[in-house]
Write an enzyme that holds these catalytic residues in place. Structure first.
Site, PDB file in Angstrom:
ATOM      1  CB  THR A 169      -0.853  -0.022   1.293  1.00 17.60           C
ATOM      2  OG1 THR A 169      -1.758  -1.109   1.212  1.00 17.60           O
ATOM      3  CG2 THR A 169      -1.607   1.267   1.513  1.00 17.60           C
ATOM      4  CB  VAL A 198     -13.823  -2.206   1.716  1.00 19.04           C
ATOM      5  CG1 VAL A 198     -13.268  -0.811   1.915  1.00 19.04           C
ATOM      6  CG2 VAL A 198     -14.571  -2.295   0.380  1.00 19.04           C
ATOM      7  N   GLY A 199     -10.709  -2.606   2.989  1.00 20.27           N
ATOM      8  CA  GLY A 199      -9.874  -2.463   4.184  1.00 20.27           C
ATOM      9  C   GLY A 199      -9.936  -1.058   4.753  1.00 20.27           C
ATOM     10  CG  ASP A 200      -6.270   0.324   6.257  1.00 19.90           C
ATOM     11  OD1 ASP A 200      -6.174  -0.761   5.650  1.00 19.90           O
ATOM     12  OD2 ASP A 200      -5.375   1.201   6.237  1.00 19.90           O
ATOM     13  CD1 TRP A 222      -4.726  -7.909   8.373  1.00 22.64           C
ATOM     14  CD2 TRP A 222      -4.646  -7.577  10.578  1.00 22.64           C
ATOM     15  NE1 TRP A 222      -5.690  -8.703   8.942  1.00 22.64           N
ATOM     16  CE2 TRP A 222      -5.660  -8.529  10.292  1.00 22.64           C
ATOM     17  CE3 TRP A 222      -4.412  -7.218  11.899  1.00 22.64           C
ATOM     18  CZ2 TRP A 222      -6.433  -9.114  11.292  1.00 22.64           C
ATOM     19  CZ3 TRP A 222      -5.175  -7.794  12.898  1.00 22.64           C
ATOM     20  CH2 TRP A 222      -6.172  -8.739  12.586  1.00 22.64           C
ATOM     21  N   GLY A 223      -5.258  -4.314   7.121  1.00 30.02           N
ATOM     22  CA  GLY A 223      -6.404  -3.411   7.096  1.00 30.02           C
ATOM     23  C   GLY A 223      -7.487  -3.727   8.111  1.00 30.02           C
TER      24      GLY A 223
HETATM   25  N1  GLY Z   1      -3.860  -1.637   4.420  1.00 33.87           N
HETATM   26  C1  GLY Z   1      -4.220  -2.180   3.188  1.00 33.87           C
HETATM   27  C2  GLY Z   1      -5.320  -3.130   3.256  1.00 33.87           C
HETATM   28  O1  GLY Z   1      -5.410  -3.895   4.207  1.00 33.87           O
HETATM   29  O2  GLY Z   1      -6.119  -3.169   2.353  1.00 33.87           O
END
Ligand code: GLY
Length: 308
Positions: A169, A198-200, A222-223
């Site tokens: 990312t 969908v993550g963070d 880790w989202g």
């Molecule tokens: N931080 C990126 C994701 O987990 O999508």
């Protein structure tokens, strides 16, 4: 105020064979940002320019180079926020567009909303004149091979990627000489994620945040953990309480570690223009430049945190 830019190119077990490409990719993005700052002295425009370059660098998991999801598709998340008026725009699970961060900006400018997802985000992007690109055009050989291996393996534990494998990312925080700040983050998410995950990254307060009064933040890692921690907002709260940039990143990370056992990296510029970062992963790619001086673009090992 000293106009400056801090970027990240992911925080995980970045293989040594990829360190140079990470460093060069970040350096190119910083140079573009310096040029834009010199021309415009506008943090927001410079931040968008930096993030666009990072999305176009195939070594990173954002735009071109994104991970494939379990269905063999590229679904990307991105968000941007202006610290002047706290306006934000974001997209989630966006397919077939080369630069999701520019669509996020169009959401901020041209809609009454903050976050558009999936088909709605794609349709909006097309209405705004963004060209469709086929998934193949966003793929690298590296990600096709990873997809092939994971598909063969069948069941995949996503968190293990954040403990062992690269995740790249990208993000940027920029301040101009007026003290105006913008933060943004963009990603292809996690390898072999479920379709629609969908993550963070597109969530203000999790993957990014900016407020000229205190500072601005971009996050990687880790989202699922970052979302539950509201990690960017935790760093902002530390800044509001008077912490310096690296200290604020460290405080937010301690919460993530202690309460969620999460892994992440955070970059910060505080309202005085001081840069800082921290991470609890094996490596983090981080770069920093003032408008007229390239300071560093490097992959750092575990246990390093920094400020400038
Ligand atoms: N931080 C990126 C994701 O987990 O999508």
């Amino acid at each position: 105020m000293r106009a400056s830019i801090i970027v990240h190119g992911g925080a995980w077990d970045i293989p040594s064979a990829l360190h140079k490409a990470h460093e060069e990719g970040m350096a190119r993005a910083l140079k573009t940002g310096q040029k834009k700052l010199a021309e415009t002295d506008d943090a927001h425009r410079a931040c968008l320019a930096v993030l666009t370059v990072l999305e176009n660098e195939p070594v990173f998991d954002a735009g071109t180079g994104s991970f494939l999801n379990a269905g063999g598709e590229v679904e990307m998340d991105a968000g941007i926020m202006k610290g002047e008026d706290l306006s934000a725009g974001a997209v989630a699970a966006l397919k077939n567009i080369r630069n999701p961060i520019l669509v996020a900006e169009a959401v901020r400018v041209h809609t009454q909303h903050v976050l558009l997802a999936g088909q709605g985000a794609y349709d909006f992007a097309r209405e705004q004149g963004f060209k469709r690109v086929e998934t193949e055009a966003l793929l690298t050989g590296r990600e096709k091979e990873r997809y092939r291996i994971l598909k063969e393996r069948g069941k995949v534990r996503i968190k293990s990627f954040f403990e062992k494998k690269p995740s790249d990312t990208v993000g940027a925080v920029v301040m101009d000489s007026h003290g105006r700040m913008t933060a943004g983050t963009t990603t292809g998410g996690t390898p072999h994620k479920m379709a629609g995950r969908v993550g963070d990254v597109p969530v203000p307060g999790s993957g990014f945040y900016a407020d000229n009064r205190y500072g601005a933040v971009s996050v990687t890692g880790w989202g699922e953990g970052i979302l539950r921690a509201g990690l960017a907002m935790r760093a902002m709260r530390a800044l509001e309480s008077g912490a310096g940039a690296a200290e604020a990143a460290g405080e937010a990370l301690r919460f993530l570690e202690e309460r969620i056992k999460g892994e992440a990296g955070i970059i910060v510029l505080d309202a005085r223009g001081r840069a800082g970062f921290d991470f609890n992963t094996p490596y983090m790619a981080v770069g920093y430049a003032t408008v007229d001086n390239m300071e560093y673009a490097t992959v750092l090992g575990e246990g390093t945190s920094g400020s400038k």
